[in-house]
Design a protein around this motif. Structure first.
Motif, short mmCIF file in Angstrom:
data_model
loop_
_atom_site.label_atom_id
_atom_site.label_comp_id
_atom_site.label_asym_id
_atom_site.label_seq_id
_atom_site.Cartn_x
_atom_site.Cartn_y
_atom_site.Cartn_z
N ARG A 14 0.83 -1.21 0.00
CA ARG A 14 0.00 0.00 0.00
C ARG A 14 0.86 1.26 0.00
N ALA A 15 1.94 1.26 0.77
CA ALA A 15 2.86 2.40 0.82
C ALA A 15 3.52 2.61 -0.54
N ALA A 16 3.94 1.53 -1.20
CA ALA A 16 4.59 1.64 -2.50
C ALA A 16 3.63 2.21 -3.54
N ARG A 17 2.41 1.77 -3.50
CA ARG A 17 1.43 2.26 -4.47
C ARG A 17 1.14 3.73 -4.22
N ALA A 18 1.04 4.14 -2.96
CA ALA A 18 0.81 5.55 -2.63
C ALA A 18 2.01 6.40 -3.06
#
Length: 105
Positions: A14-18
């Motif tokens: 989720r952090a990478a996508r954000a």
């Protein structure tokens, strides 16, 4: 990241996508996963097998995420492949081309 068997934890995905500012729908398409599965995984409501996790990692890397494995000194993480100056230059280069036409050469 050197460890190609690294399974991305849900919070890191989720952090990478954000960080890369890409929709879960687009990441899912590149990873050949159902968008609902990616979203559920990111929220801790689903799981991915090793092959699916590998495809998800590769898709996020395609969009510029660089994963950092956990070691003795620090935890796992993610950062952008390009720094802000290089990203700005890439965006400028992409915007300078004008419309694409067939070459007469």
């Amino acid at each position: 990241m050197a460890d190609h068997d690294f399974i991305i934890p849900a919070d890191l995905a989720r952090a990478a996508r954000a960080l890369t500012q890409v929709s879960y729908t687009l990441v899912a398409k590149v990873a050949e996963l159902q968008p609902e599965r990616v979203r559920a995984y990111e929220h801790g409501l689903g799981t991915l097998d090793a092959a699916e996790s590998q495809r998800l990692r590769e898709a996020l890397e395609h969009f510029g995420a660089v994963f950092i494995a956990e070691d003795e000194e620090s935890g796992y993480g993610v950062r952008q492949k390009y720094n802000s100056v290089k990203t700005q230059r890439l965006e400028t280069w992409e915007g300078e081309g004008g419309p694409a036409y067939e070459d007469d050469i």
